[in-house]
Write a protein that holds these residues in place. Structure first.
Motif, PDB file in Angstrom:
ATOM      1  N   ILE A  85       0.834  -1.203   0.000  1.00  0.00           N
ATOM      2  CA  ILE A  85       0.000   0.000   0.000  1.00  0.00           C
ATOM      3  C   ILE A  85       0.870   1.256   0.000  1.00  0.00           C
ATOM      4  CG2 ILE A  85      -1.581   1.370   1.434  1.00  0.00           C
ATOM      5  CD1 ILE A  85      -2.858  -1.341   2.249  1.00  0.00           C
ATOM      6  N   ALA A  86       1.911   1.252   0.833  1.00  0.00           N
ATOM      7  CA  ALA A  86       2.820   2.398   0.867  1.00  0.00           C
ATOM      8  C   ALA A  86       3.463   2.621  -0.501  1.00  0.00           C
ATOM      9  CB  ALA A  86       3.897   2.187   1.932  1.00  0.00           C
ATOM     10  N   LYS A  92       1.335   6.584  -6.851  1.00  0.00           N
ATOM     11  CA  LYS A  92       0.339   7.615  -7.145  1.00  0.00           C
ATOM     12  C   LYS A  92       0.941   8.996  -6.971  1.00  0.00           C
ATOM     13  CE  LYS A  92      -4.252   9.300  -5.825  1.00  0.00           C
ATOM     14  NZ  LYS A  92      -5.432   9.108  -4.928  1.00  0.00           N
ATOM     15  N   ASN A  93       1.732   9.171  -5.905  1.00  0.00           N
ATOM     16  CA  ASN A  93       2.409  10.438  -5.670  1.00  0.00           C
ATOM     17  C   ASN A  93       3.321  10.780  -6.845  1.00  0.00           C
ATOM     18  OD1 ASN A  93       5.055  11.847  -4.730  1.00  0.00           O
ATOM     19  ND2 ASN A  93       3.614  12.410  -3.121  1.00  0.00           N
ATOM     20  N   ALA A  94       4.060   9.788  -7.329  1.00  0.00           N
ATOM     21  CA  ALA A  94       4.997  10.013  -8.431  1.00  0.00           C
ATOM     22  C   ALA A  94       4.270  10.426  -9.704  1.00  0.00           C
ATOM     23  CB  ALA A  94       5.826   8.755  -8.677  1.00  0.00           C
ATOM     24  N   VAL A 129       8.838   5.651 -11.601  1.00  0.00           N
ATOM     25  CA  VAL A 129       7.558   4.941 -11.719  1.00  0.00           C
ATOM     26  C   VAL A 129       7.789   3.515 -12.210  1.00  0.00           C
ATOM     27  CG1 VAL A 129       5.445   4.807 -13.102  1.00  0.00           C
ATOM     28  CG2 VAL A 129       6.086   6.965 -12.017  1.00  0.00           C
ATOM     29  N   VAL A 130       8.620   3.367 -13.207  1.00  0.00           N
ATOM     30  CA  VAL A 130       8.922   2.031 -13.750  1.00  0.00           C
ATOM     31  C   VAL A 130       9.584   1.164 -12.682  1.00  0.00           C
ATOM     32  CG1 VAL A 130      10.243   0.760 -15.487  1.00  0.00           C
ATOM     33  CG2 VAL A 130       9.148   2.937 -16.090  1.00  0.00           C
ATOM     34  N   THR A 131      10.537   1.754 -11.960  1.00  0.00           N
ATOM     35  CA  THR A 131      11.241   0.998 -10.926  1.00  0.00           C
ATOM     36  C   THR A 131      10.308   0.606  -9.792  1.00  0.00           C
ATOM     37  OG1 THR A 131      13.279   2.209 -11.434  1.00  0.00           O
ATOM     38  CG2 THR A 131      13.217   1.033  -9.349  1.00  0.00           C
ATOM     39  N   LEU A 132       9.397   1.493  -9.429  1.00  0.00           N
ATOM     40  CA  LEU A 132       8.441   1.184  -8.362  1.00  0.00           C
ATOM     41  C   LEU A 132       7.527   0.032  -8.749  1.00  0.00           C
ATOM     42  CD1 LEU A 132       7.069   4.443  -6.661  1.00  0.00           C
ATOM     43  CD2 LEU A 132       8.088   2.437  -5.568  1.00  0.00           C
ATOM     44  N   ASN A 180       7.000  14.009   0.575  1.00  0.00           N
ATOM     45  CA  ASN A 180       5.980  12.980   0.770  1.00  0.00           C
ATOM     46  C   ASN A 180       6.350  11.686   0.042  1.00  0.00           C
ATOM     47  OD1 ASN A 180       4.490  14.720   2.333  1.00  0.00           O
ATOM     48  ND2 ASN A 180       3.019  15.231   0.726  1.00  0.00           N
ATOM     49  N   PHE A 181       6.898  11.809  -1.152  1.00  0.00           N
ATOM     50  CA  PHE A 181       7.324  10.638  -1.905  1.00  0.00           C
ATOM     51  C   PHE A 181       8.413   9.887  -1.138  1.00  0.00           C
ATOM     52  CE2 PHE A 181      10.115   8.642  -5.115  1.00  0.00           C
ATOM     53  CZ  PHE A 181       9.196   7.814  -5.740  1.00  0.00           C
TER      54      PHE A 181
END
Length: 201
Positions: A85-86, A92-94, A129-132, A180-181
């Motif tokens: 979830i985190a 989403k933040n990114a 984003v891709v890495t996440l 925040n990210f």
């Protein structure tokens, strides 16, 4: 003449990673009573946030608690689920930050140097984003060490972006987004580190 944002090399930013959770020492002792499958979910959230905030100078307990509790599924999950979830929140933040950067790039009030830095931030977050997404996949398949490496790496997007935007005394327009990210990734990393230790015991 092209204006280039000379963002410091990531090696110069490693000092920030000393603020990130260490997978060693007393973390297991602080959260050992939390069963990863059956413990009350609200207690899991509160104890996770308490422990992670205590072990990090970056994570805010209130930010952690508020962020995780507003997601309905967090009330029926385990520690692996909370880490996911985190990471989803960080994702989403990114994506929201990317949208903000695109908007800022069309702002005529920024000088060429600031625009170059924003362009670098756009690239950093796009790669992040891709890495996440890959890190989330690693988490869900129990590859905690791999998830740890990728989440740690993606945190550079925020730190490097912020460093570049604040060079030459400039005020960053993305300070809140970057902070925040970083916090969301740090929360995920905190949990992943415990899961990794738990899996090896």
């Amino acid at each position: 003449m092209a204006h280039v944002c000379l963002i410091p090399h990531p090696l110069t930013l490693l000092f920030l990673f000393f603020l990130v959770i260490s997978p060693e020492k007393s973390f297991v002792l602080a959260i050992v009573s939390v069963d990863t499958k059956e413990q009350n979910s609200v207690d899991i959230i509160k104890q996770t946030c308490t422990t992670c905030a205590a072990k990090s100078t970056i994570i805010s307990y209130s930010f952690c608690l508020t962020s995780l509790q507003v997601i309905p599924v967090s009330h029926a999950t385990n520690l692996q689920g909370l880490a996911g979830i985190a990471m989803e929140l960080a994702l989403k933040n990114a994506t929201n930050t990317i949208s903000s950067i695109v908007g800022l790039l069309s702002n005529a009030s920024f000088d060429p140097f600031a625009l170059a830095c924003l362009g670098d931030c756009l690239e950093l977050y796009s790669d992040g984003v891709v890495t996440l997404v890959d890190a989330i996949g690693a988490l869900l398949t129990g590859q905690y060490s791999t998830a740890n490496i990728w989440v740690s790496a993606v945190m550079e997007a925020a730190t490097t972006c912020e460093e570049g935007l604040t060079m030459e005394g400039n005020v960053s327009p993305l300070t809140i987004e970057n902070y925040n990210f970083f916090q969301l990734c740090d929360i995920a990393l905190c949990i992943i580190n415990w899961l990794s230790l738990h899996a090896n015991t």
